[in-house]
Enzyme design. Structure first.
Site, mmCIF file in Angstrom:
data_model
loop_
_atom_site.group_PDB
_atom_site.id
_atom_site.type_symbol
_atom_site.label_atom_id
_atom_site.label_comp_id
_atom_site.label_asym_id
_atom_site.label_seq_id
_atom_site.Cartn_x
_atom_site.Cartn_y
_atom_site.Cartn_z
ATOM 1 N N LYS A 69 0.857 -1.193 0.000
ATOM 2 C CA LYS A 69 0.000 0.000 0.000
ATOM 3 C C LYS A 69 0.893 1.244 0.000
ATOM 4 O O LYS A 69 1.905 1.298 0.736
ATOM 5 C CB LYS A 69 -0.889 0.017 1.257
ATOM 6 C CG LYS A 69 -1.603 1.339 1.529
ATOM 7 C CD LYS A 69 -2.620 1.702 0.458
ATOM 8 C CE LYS A 69 -3.230 3.099 0.698
ATOM 9 N NZ LYS A 69 -4.077 3.523 -0.449
ATOM 10 N N CYS A 126 -0.163 11.851 -5.857
ATOM 11 C CA CYS A 126 -0.156 12.528 -4.567
ATOM 12 C C CYS A 126 -0.515 14.002 -4.777
ATOM 13 O O CYS A 126 -0.289 14.566 -5.849
ATOM 14 C CB CYS A 126 1.184 12.384 -3.878
ATOM 15 S SG CYS A 126 2.566 12.327 -4.994
HETATM 16 C C1 LIG Z 1 -5.267 9.716 -4.013
HETATM 17 C C2 LIG Z 1 -4.244 9.735 -2.919
HETATM 18 C C3 LIG Z 1 -4.925 9.609 -1.573
HETATM 19 C C4 LIG Z 1 -3.518 11.070 -2.955
HETATM 20 C C5 LIG Z 1 -3.201 8.632 -3.168
HETATM 21 C C6 LIG Z 1 -3.605 7.220 -2.780
HETATM 22 C C7 LIG Z 1 -4.657 6.628 -3.655
HETATM 23 C C8 LIG Z 1 -5.898 6.283 -3.172
HETATM 24 C C9 LIG Z 1 -6.323 6.521 -1.765
HETATM 25 O O1 LIG Z 1 -5.606 6.081 -0.823
HETATM 26 O O2 LIG Z 1 -7.392 7.162 -1.623
HETATM 27 N N1 LIG Z 1 -6.853 5.714 -3.989
HETATM 28 C C10 LIG Z 1 -6.601 5.484 -5.322
HETATM 29 O O3 LIG Z 1 -7.456 4.970 -6.077
HETATM 30 N N2 LIG Z 1 -5.375 5.802 -5.834
HETATM 31 C C11 LIG Z 1 -4.400 6.372 -5.055
HETATM 32 O O4 LIG Z 1 -3.300 6.663 -5.589
#
Ligand SMILES: CC(C)(C)CCc1c(C(=O)O)[nH]c(=O)[nH]c1=O
Length: 296
Positions: free
Chosen positions: A28, A114
């Site tokens: 993750k 990010c």
């Molecule tokens: C969107 C972010 C929270 C900045 C990064 C983590 C992430 C998330 C998340 O942890 O919400 N969900 C996704 O589908 N793609 C991602 O890259």
């Protein structure tokens, strides 16, 4: 292999992955310190995929670095991927210094979805910022590193991002992340299905496959051959894997469908892909990888 974020946040999740028939795994996306993430409901299954606004819940970089270090001692021959997603550039650089100074010798996946400074789009949609980040990273980072990209939808954007990425010694590019800021509603209750962000979240699953294939193909045609491509998005069966490979992917990741099916998915996909290859008389992926034809 799995896509970052799906069934890979705990050591139990990761143990399940290393005992499965997945070819590799990714952890993750980590931040320097543990994060609780957004309030639930923050992920919902859909008839043909998922929507999520998890908010980067994770146990912090050290937790995942400890795991992959232990794994590489036990299984030095196996590939493993460590994903990082700092909320700020400093966080990303701090985590990459820690990785650089560690004994880790696997792949690092830098998540460019990010957030950027407030008022600006995510890093992956701010090309100047992408250059700043990668220049700062490759100023010191010498281990194998790739970037996880959001989907692009404009030919000029494919040209621009590829021209930037080609300037750096990237081991791979992983395309695509979830299709950002979709909205799923419950018409009966007249309510958004997710709690965070007014219901806006990243879309995954079968419905995004055409977008994923386009990004894999567009980047394969533009990136230096030294940069491998991981194809992610919309894979639910062996044919979808075949299509990603045909577009030029060297490795395929599964997110939403892996979330619902669990590790038996990898056995099913391997069987389905092998059956397709046998029908077509292919004995190796090299026989068809990247060889998508056009109608000209
Ligand atoms: C969107 C972010 C929270 C900045 C990064 C983590 C992430 C998330 C998340 O942890 O919400 N969900 C996704 O589908 N793609 C991602 O890259």
């Amino acid at each position: 292999m799995n896509a970052a974020g799906i069934r890979c946040a705990t050591t139990d999740d990761l143990d399940n992955l290393i005992t499965s028939n997945a070819g590799a795994y990714v952890t993750k996306s980590a931040t320097p310190d543990p994060r609780v993430g957004n309030p639930s409901p923050r992920m919902k299954g859909l008839p043909n995929g998922s929507i999520n606004a998890m908010g980067l819940p994770n146990h912090g970089l050290d937790y995942y670095l400890d795991y992959v270090l232990a794994d590489q001692k036990k299984r030095p021959d196996r590939m493993n991927f460590l994903s990082v997603a700092g909320i700020t550039l400093d966080d990303n650089l701090q985590m990459l210094h820690t990785i650089q100074d560690s004994a880790f010798n696997g792949f690092t996946e830098l998540n460019l979805s990010c957030p950027n400074v407030p008022g600006k789009p995510q890093v992956g949609y701010d090309f100047g910022r992408v250059q700043e980040v990668l220049t700062a990273v490759f100023d010191f980072f010498t281990k194998p590193l790739g970037v996880k990209l959001p989907p692009y939808f404009d030919m000029a954007h494919f040209d621009q991002i590829a021209a930037i990425l080609n300037r750096y010694p990237l081991a791979f590019v992983n395309t695509i992340n979830s299709v950002g800021n979709g909205l799923v509603i419950n018409a009966e209750t007249e309510t958004a299905v997710l709690k965070p962000k007014g219901g806006f979240g990243g879309i995954g699953g079968a419905s995004i496959k055409p977008i994923a294939l386009a990004n894999v193909r567009a980047l394969r045609l533009r990136l230096n051959p030294t940069i491998a491509i991981i194809g992610t998005g919309g894979v639910v069966n062996g044919q979808d894997v075949f299509e990603h490979l045909l577009c030029g992917a060297d490795m395929v990741q599964i997110g939403s469908k892996f979330g619902f099916e669990g590790t038996p998915l990898f056995d099913r996909l391997n069987q389905e892909l092998s059956a397709i290859m046998a029908t077509k008389g292919y004995t190796s992926i090299a026989d068809f990888k990247g060889k998508l034809k056009t109608l000209d």
